[in-house]
Design a protein around this motif. Structure first.
Motif, short mmCIF file in Angstrom:
data_model
loop_
_atom_site.label_atom_id
_atom_site.label_comp_id
_atom_site.label_asym_id
_atom_site.label_seq_id
_atom_site.Cartn_x
_atom_site.Cartn_y
_atom_site.Cartn_z
N MET A 82 -5.14 -9.30 -8.13
CA MET A 82 -5.73 -9.48 -6.68
C MET A 82 -5.72 -8.24 -6.26
SD MET A 82 -4.12 -11.53 -3.63
CE MET A 82 -4.02 -13.11 -4.30
N THR A 83 -6.85 -7.92 -5.56
CA THR A 83 -7.23 -6.49 -4.92
C THR A 83 -7.31 -6.78 -3.43
OG1 THR A 83 -9.59 -6.75 -5.08
CG2 THR A 83 -8.60 -5.93 -6.89
N GLY A 84 -7.13 -5.91 -2.71
CA GLY A 84 -7.36 -5.71 -1.22
C GLY A 84 -6.87 -4.56 -0.62
N TRP A 85 -6.88 -4.49 0.68
CA TRP A 85 -6.47 -3.28 1.43
C TRP A 85 -5.23 -3.74 2.27
CZ3 TRP A 85 -8.43 0.85 -0.34
CH2 TRP A 85 -9.64 0.77 -0.87
N HIS A 86 -4.52 -5.01 2.23
CA HIS A 86 -3.60 -5.15 3.14
C HIS A 86 -2.35 -5.54 2.42
CE1 HIS A 86 -6.96 -5.93 5.61
NE2 HIS A 86 -6.42 -5.39 6.49
N TRP A 87 -1.33 -4.19 2.34
CA TRP A 87 -0.24 -4.57 1.39
C TRP A 87 0.98 -4.98 2.27
CZ3 TRP A 87 -0.08 0.56 -2.14
CH2 TRP A 87 -1.46 0.59 -2.71
N LEU A 88 1.58 -6.08 1.81
CA LEU A 88 2.78 -6.54 2.49
C LEU A 88 4.09 -6.14 1.67
CD1 LEU A 88 4.19 -8.72 4.24
CD2 LEU A 88 3.71 -10.56 2.55
N PHE A 89 5.02 -5.75 2.54
CA PHE A 89 6.16 -5.07 2.18
C PHE A 89 7.15 -6.03 2.93
CE2 PHE A 89 3.47 -1.63 1.64
CZ PHE A 89 3.86 -1.06 0.51
N GLY A 90 8.44 -6.11 2.23
CA GLY A 90 9.52 -7.02 2.85
C GLY A 90 10.57 -6.99 2.01
N GLY A 91 11.79 -7.67 2.82
CA GLY A 91 12.92 -7.83 1.94
C GLY A 91 13.97 -8.32 2.67
N GLN A 92 15.30 -8.20 2.15
CA GLN A 92 16.48 -8.71 2.86
C GLN A 92 16.77 -7.52 3.84
OE1 GLN A 92 17.90 -11.82 2.92
NE2 GLN A 92 16.02 -12.18 1.49
N GLN A 93 17.18 -7.82 5.12
CA GLN A 93 17.38 -6.89 6.18
C GLN A 93 18.89 -5.81 5.70
OE1 GLN A 93 20.25 -6.24 8.15
NE2 GLN A 93 19.17 -4.95 9.58
N CYS A 94 19.79 -6.35 5.00
CA CYS A 94 20.68 -5.54 4.54
C CYS A 94 20.54 -4.75 3.30
CB CYS A 94 21.96 -6.48 4.35
SG CYS A 94 21.84 -7.43 3.06
N TYR A 95 19.43 -4.99 2.43
CA TYR A 95 19.06 -4.45 1.57
C TYR A 95 17.66 -4.13 1.08
CZ TYR A 95 19.40 -3.45 -3.55
OH TYR A 95 19.22 -2.91 -4.83
N ALA A 96 17.23 -3.16 1.76
CA ALA A 96 15.74 -2.73 1.51
C ALA A 96 15.99 -1.78 0.02
CB ALA A 96 15.25 -1.72 2.63
N SER A 97 14.89 -2.15 -0.65
CA SER A 97 14.69 -1.28 -2.05
C SER A 97 14.12 0.07 -1.76
CB SER A 97 13.99 -2.08 -3.21
OG SER A 97 14.67 -3.25 -3.22
N GLY A 98 13.34 -0.07 -0.83
CA GLY A 98 12.50 1.23 -0.51
C GLY A 98 11.12 1.41 -1.11
N GLY A 99 10.24 1.97 -0.32
CA GLY A 99 8.97 2.29 -0.82
C GLY A 99 8.06 1.32 -1.81
N MET A 100 7.52 1.39 -2.90
CA MET A 100 6.92 0.53 -3.25
C MET A 100 7.59 -0.65 -4.28
SD MET A 100 3.73 1.06 -3.02
CE MET A 100 2.71 0.28 -4.39
N ASN A 101 9.05 -0.53 -4.08
CA ASN A 101 9.96 -1.45 -4.44
C ASN A 101 9.85 -2.70 -3.63
OD1 ASN A 101 10.74 0.05 -6.88
ND2 ASN A 101 12.16 1.02 -5.89
N ASP A 102 9.37 -2.41 -2.37
CA ASP A 102 9.52 -3.55 -1.12
C ASP A 102 8.28 -4.40 -1.41
OD1 ASP A 102 12.26 -3.38 -0.65
OD2 ASP A 102 11.71 -1.66 0.69
N LEU A 103 7.21 -3.86 -2.02
CA LEU A 103 5.96 -4.36 -2.03
C LEU A 103 6.05 -6.00 -2.50
CD1 LEU A 103 2.81 -3.90 -1.66
CD2 LEU A 103 2.59 -3.36 -4.17
N ILE A 104 5.68 -6.87 -1.87
CA ILE A 104 5.47 -8.11 -2.15
C ILE A 104 4.11 -8.46 -2.64
CG2 ILE A 104 5.60 -10.55 -1.07
CD1 ILE A 104 7.50 -9.69 0.88
N GLY A 105 3.09 -8.24 -2.21
CA GLY A 105 1.85 -8.34 -2.82
C GLY A 105 0.61 -7.72 -1.77
N ILE A 106 -0.61 -7.69 -2.44
CA ILE A 106 -1.69 -7.06 -1.95
C ILE A 106 -2.65 -8.30 -1.70
CG2 ILE A 106 -3.54 -5.53 -2.51
CD1 ILE A 106 -1.57 -4.27 -4.30
N TYR A 107 -3.19 -8.21 -0.39
CA TYR A 107 -4.14 -9.26 0.08
C TYR A 107 -5.55 -8.59 0.61
CZ TYR A 107 0.17 -11.66 -0.27
OH TYR A 107 1.38 -12.15 -0.73
N PRO A 108 -6.47 -9.53 0.28
CA PRO A 108 -7.97 -9.26 0.92
C PRO A 108 -7.98 -9.19 2.39
CG PRO A 108 -7.99 -11.51 0.02
CD PRO A 108 -6.55 -10.91 -0.20
#
Length: 70
Positions: free
Chosen positions: A1-27
């Motif tokens: 999937m390609t797109g310009w809108h990058w969704l990052f997220g995670g648990q409040q107490c455990y952010a992985s940091g940077g690209m490790n928190d990337l959930i998906g890329i959306y159009p």
């Protein structure tokens, strides 16, 4: 999937940091926002933000922030 809108997220107490928190890329911002809301409602994540990959700017975010993101 390609797109310009990058969704990052995670648990409040455990952010992985940077690209490790990337959930998906959306159009579209609407598609990324829908995925963020669904992920929060299912309990998979506590916080999220959406970055526009073209500008590098966070264009939308949850009220909850990752630990250390205050």
């Amino acid at each position: 999937m390609t797109g310009w809108h990058w969704l990052f997220g995670g648990q409040q107490c455990y952010a992985s940091g940077g690209m490790n928190d990337l959930i998906g890329i959306y159009p579209t911002l609407a598609a990324a926002a829908a995925a963020a809301i669904e992920s929060m409602q299912s309990g998979r994540i506590d916080w999220w933000h959406i970055a526009d990959a073209r500008s590098g700017i966070v264009v939308m975010r949850s009220e909850c922030k990752p630990y250390g993101g205050e």
